[in-house]
Design a protein around this motif. Structure first.
Motif, PDB file in Angstrom:
ATOM      1  N   GLU A 285       3.413  -2.758  -7.007  1.00 43.13           N
ATOM      2  CA  GLU A 285       3.941  -1.488  -7.505  1.00 43.13           C
ATOM      3  C   GLU A 285       5.430  -1.671  -7.801  1.00 43.13           C
ATOM      4  N   PRO A 286       5.888  -1.337  -9.007  1.00 42.47           N
ATOM      5  CA  PRO A 286       7.314  -1.520  -9.315  1.00 42.47           C
ATOM      6  C   PRO A 286       8.211  -0.736  -8.368  1.00 42.47           C
ATOM      7  N   LYS A 287       9.209  -1.415  -7.817  1.00 42.24           N
ATOM      8  CA  LYS A 287      10.234  -0.773  -6.999  1.00 42.24           C
ATOM      9  C   LYS A 287      11.403  -1.734  -6.852  1.00 42.24           C
ATOM     10  N   GLU A 288      12.591  -1.298  -7.230  1.00 37.82           N
ATOM     11  CA  GLU A 288      13.800  -2.104  -7.123  1.00 37.82           C
ATOM     12  C   GLU A 288      13.573  -3.470  -7.787  1.00 37.82           C
ATOM     13  N   ILE A 289      14.076  -4.546  -7.196  1.00 37.55           N
ATOM     14  CA  ILE A 289      14.003  -5.852  -7.856  1.00 37.55           C
ATOM     15  C   ILE A 289      12.643  -6.514  -7.659  1.00 37.55           C
ATOM     16  N   VAL A 290      12.126  -6.482  -6.440  1.00 38.17           N
ATOM     17  CA  VAL A 290      10.936  -7.265  -6.101  1.00 38.17           C
ATOM     18  C   VAL A 290       9.644  -6.472  -6.282  1.00 38.17           C
ATOM     19  N   GLY A 291       9.640  -5.182  -5.922  1.00 40.73           N
ATOM     20  CA  GLY A 291       8.423  -4.388  -5.965  1.00 40.73           C
ATOM     21  C   GLY A 291       7.755  -4.338  -4.601  1.00 40.73           C
ATOM     22  N   ILE A 292       6.669  -3.573  -4.502  1.00 41.83           N
ATOM     23  CA  ILE A 292       5.873  -3.476  -3.282  1.00 41.83           C
ATOM     24  C   ILE A 292       4.585  -4.262  -3.480  1.00 41.83           C
ATOM     25  N   TYR A 293       4.384  -5.290  -2.674  1.00 45.54           N
ATOM     26  CA  TYR A 293       3.192  -6.137  -2.749  1.00 45.54           C
ATOM     27  C   TYR A 293       2.173  -5.660  -1.725  1.00 45.54           C
ATOM     28  N   ARG A 294       0.941  -5.447  -2.191  1.00 48.24           N
ATOM     29  CA  ARG A 294      -0.166  -5.090  -1.313  1.00 48.24           C
ATOM     30  C   ARG A 294      -1.362  -5.989  -1.626  1.00 48.24           C
ATOM     31  N   THR A 295      -2.311  -6.039  -0.683  1.00 47.68           N
ATOM     32  CA  THR A 295      -3.515  -6.848  -0.862  1.00 47.68           C
ATOM     33  C   THR A 295      -4.709  -5.941  -1.142  1.00 47.68           C
ATOM     34  N   TYR A 296      -5.509  -6.333  -2.147  1.00 52.79           N
ATOM     35  CA  TYR A 296      -6.726  -5.609  -2.530  1.00 52.79           C
ATOM     36  C   TYR A 296      -7.899  -6.584  -2.480  1.00 52.79           C
ATOM     37  N   TRP A 297      -9.113  -6.081  -2.683  1.00 52.27           N
ATOM     38  CA  TRP A 297     -10.282  -6.956  -2.644  1.00 52.27           C
ATOM     39  C   TRP A 297     -11.277  -6.583  -3.722  1.00 52.27           C
ATOM     40  N   SER A 298     -12.076  -7.586  -4.113  1.00 49.59           N
ATOM     41  CA  SER A 298     -13.172  -7.380  -5.057  1.00 49.59           C
ATOM     42  C   SER A 298     -14.312  -8.306  -4.682  1.00 49.59           C
ATOM     43  N   LEU A 299     -15.529  -7.891  -5.005  1.00 47.82           N
ATOM     44  CA  LEU A 299     -16.711  -8.744  -4.913  1.00 47.82           C
ATOM     45  C   LEU A 299     -17.142  -9.093  -6.327  1.00 47.82           C
ATOM     46  N   LEU A 300     -17.340 -10.393  -6.572  1.00 48.60           N
ATOM     47  CA  LEU A 300     -17.717 -10.881  -7.888  1.00 48.60           C
ATOM     48  C   LEU A 300     -19.159 -11.366  -7.861  1.00 48.60           C
ATOM     49  N   SER A 306     -17.167 -13.395 -13.696  1.00 49.91           N
ATOM     50  CA  SER A 306     -16.414 -12.488 -14.567  1.00 49.91           C
ATOM     51  C   SER A 306     -16.857 -11.041 -14.357  1.00 49.91           C
ATOM     52  N   GLN A 307     -17.978 -10.847 -13.662  1.00 50.39           N
ATOM     53  CA  GLN A 307     -18.501  -9.509 -13.402  1.00 50.39           C
ATOM     54  C   GLN A 307     -18.092  -9.053 -12.004  1.00 50.39           C
ATOM     55  N   THR A 308     -17.300  -7.981 -11.930  1.00 46.95           N
ATOM     56  CA  THR A 308     -16.926  -7.390 -10.647  1.00 46.95           C
ATOM     57  C   THR A 308     -18.000  -6.385 -10.248  1.00 46.95           C
ATOM     58  N   ILE A 309     -18.605  -6.590  -9.084  1.00 45.00           N
ATOM     59  CA  ILE A 309     -19.687  -5.695  -8.660  1.00 45.00           C
ATOM     60  C   ILE A 309     -19.221  -4.651  -7.654  1.00 45.00           C
ATOM     61  N   GLN A 310     -18.048  -4.865  -7.051  1.00 44.11           N
ATOM     62  CA  GLN A 310     -17.513  -3.884  -6.115  1.00 44.11           C
ATOM     63  C   GLN A 310     -16.019  -4.134  -5.940  1.00 44.11           C
ATOM     64  N   THR A 311     -15.235  -3.065  -5.869  1.00 44.18           N
ATOM     65  CA  THR A 311     -13.799  -3.186  -5.633  1.00 44.18           C
ATOM     66  C   THR A 311     -13.292  -1.857  -5.103  1.00 44.18           C
ATOM     67  N   ALA A 312     -12.009  -1.786  -4.793  1.00 47.19           N
ATOM     68  CA  ALA A 312     -11.426  -0.545  -4.282  1.00 47.19           C
ATOM     69  C   ALA A 312      -9.980  -0.453  -4.738  1.00 47.19           C
ATOM     70  N   HIS A 313      -9.543   0.755  -5.093  1.00 40.93           N
ATOM     71  CA  HIS A 313      -8.145   0.965  -5.463  1.00 40.93           C
ATOM     72  C   HIS A 313      -7.248   1.062  -4.227  1.00 40.93           C
ATOM     73  N   GLU A 314      -7.828   1.391  -3.067  1.00 40.21           N
ATOM     74  CA  GLU A 314      -7.036   1.490  -1.852  1.00 40.21           C
ATOM     75  C   GLU A 314      -6.712   0.084  -1.345  1.00 40.21           C
ATOM     76  N   PRO A 315      -5.493  -0.125  -0.867  1.00 42.08           N
ATOM     77  CA  PRO A 315      -5.136  -1.470  -0.403  1.00 42.08           C
ATOM     78  C   PRO A 315      -5.862  -1.853   0.879  1.00 42.08           C
ATOM     79  N   LEU A 316      -6.169  -3.135   0.982  1.00 40.66           N
ATOM     80  CA  LEU A 316      -6.744  -3.694   2.200  1.00 40.66           C
ATOM     81  C   LEU A 316      -5.647  -3.975   3.227  1.00 40.66           C
TER      82      LEU A 316
END
Length: 371
Positions: A285-300, A306-316
């Motif tokens: 997420e853009p913030k100041e110089i570096v930004g905010i880094y978060r971890t997310y997940w997906s199942l392929l 190339s096909q994502t079968i499950q994911t979430a917008h909420e950070p892990l």
């Protein structure tokens, strides 16, 4: 989100720089700017191998009216001096060279990879293997080796790293037959690519990898698209893990529904589950110089990643200031968790991350999280 275990396992003060590859190379004092972004893999003896990026920096980079950078040169290490009025030092991790048409920079540290052996649960250090450190050995690595990612594919461990130099910003491959002693294989990607992750298993006899090529220009998606233009996680295939071909279909793309993936890239090597390939990745997420880094997940999809079968917008995983509170005097950035390794531990996954570009974080996450 609540985790079974969430703690720092390795901090800058745990590193003995008298055993660094840079030790005794020049008169100026160095210190550990960060020990972070570790690759992770299960070793044959059941312990875990943590492959830590040690960013070693000059204690006083500015003297005699110049800022200095460390560079590997012909088997040793030297200091380069830049006039202060020619550089921009707004970011503590690097300085930009002013005046050119292109964005050109140098680093305030030089990174090398340090193998650290942990207990099977990842919660105690068994040994720090300074004798197995991976350091620059060629001009295309003269500014360091960064961010190891380790995958076990059949009977080999494969480590990708980012090798930094003025010649190219390339991805380099190392391999091992025991998970600790790695030998250099070759440059495998010749474009700027910070996050190459080799899948932990073959698909139809081929190696697969996630890649993240970077540039200064991206094309937009049409108005109303669910995707946002910008860096994305692409795919590539190979017959031998050395020669890679980009896959035609896109991989994981930044989603227009959230600003948290305005910039994104791969995190952990995709691992097999009974539902498909589990991959953890970072969104910024853009913030100041570096930004905010978060971890997310997906199942392929198991047969077509190339096909994502499950994911979430909420950070892990999110940055955890409580973990770094005792290290306040060593902090130089915050709002960053950068996940780089994963290992199976029965009912849990053991996840390794860099916290605040400073230390190594171990988190136990229940497998039911991804159900």
């Amino acid at each position: 989100m609540t985790y079974a275990i969430d703690r720092l396992i390795l901090k800058p003060d745990d590193i003995d720089l008298s055993r660094s590859p840079l030790a005794g190379q020049f008169a100026q004092e160095t210190y550990v700017l960060g020990a972070f972004n570790p690759g992770l893999s299960r070793l044959p003896n059941g312990n875990l191998g943590l492959f830590v990026r040690v960013a070693e920096a000059l204690r006083q980079p500015i003297f005699d009216g110049h800022i200095h950078a460390i560079r590997w040169d012909n088997g040793g290490y030297v200091l380069d001096a830049w006039q202060l009025d020619l550089v921009d030092t707004a970011d503590p991790r690097k300085f930009l060279i002013r005046g050119g048409r292109w964005k050109v920079m140098a680093l305030t540290s030089l990174s090398w990879i340090l193998p650290v052996e942990l207990t099977p649960d990842g919660l105690e250090i068994v040994a720090i293997h300074y004798d197995k450190a991976i350091a620059p050995q060629a001009s295309f690595q003269c500014y360091g080796i960064e961010d190891a990612r380790v995958s076990r594919v059949e009977d080999r461990w494969l480590m990708t790293t980012c090798s930094v130099s003025p010649e190219r910003h390339s991805t380099t491959l190392y391999s091992s037959t025991n998970g600790l002693d790695f030998v250099f294989e070759d440059i495998v990607l010749d474009h700027q690519n910070k996050d190459m992750l080799i899948f932990e298993g073959l698909i139809d006899g081929h190696y697969w990898a996630q890649t993240r090529p970077l540039g200064d220009l991206y094309f937009t998606y049409p108005p109303g698209s669910e995707w946002r233009g910008g860096p994305s996680i692409n795919l590539a295939t190979s017959p031998d893990a050395l020669h890679w071909k980009p896959h035609r279909k896109p991989g994981i793309r930044p989603h227009a529904a959230t600003v948290h993936t305005a910039r994104m890239g791969g995190g952990t090597p995709p691992i097999q589950t009974n539902k498909g390939w589990l991959t953890l990745w970072h969104g910024v997420e853009p913030k100041e110089i570096v930004g905010i880094y978060r971890t997310y997940w997906s199942l392929l999809d198991a047969d077509d990643p190339s096909q994502t079968i499950q994911t979430a917008h909420e950070p892990l995983l999110e940055p955890n200031p409580a973990l770094t509170a005792p290290l306040t005097d060593q902090m130089y950035i915050d709002h960053v968790v950068f996940t780089t390794g994963i290992a199976d531990a029965g009912d849990n996954y053991i996840v390794a991350s860099g916290e605040a570009d400073l230390a190594c974080r171990i988190t136990h996450i229940a497998k039911s999280t991804f159900a």
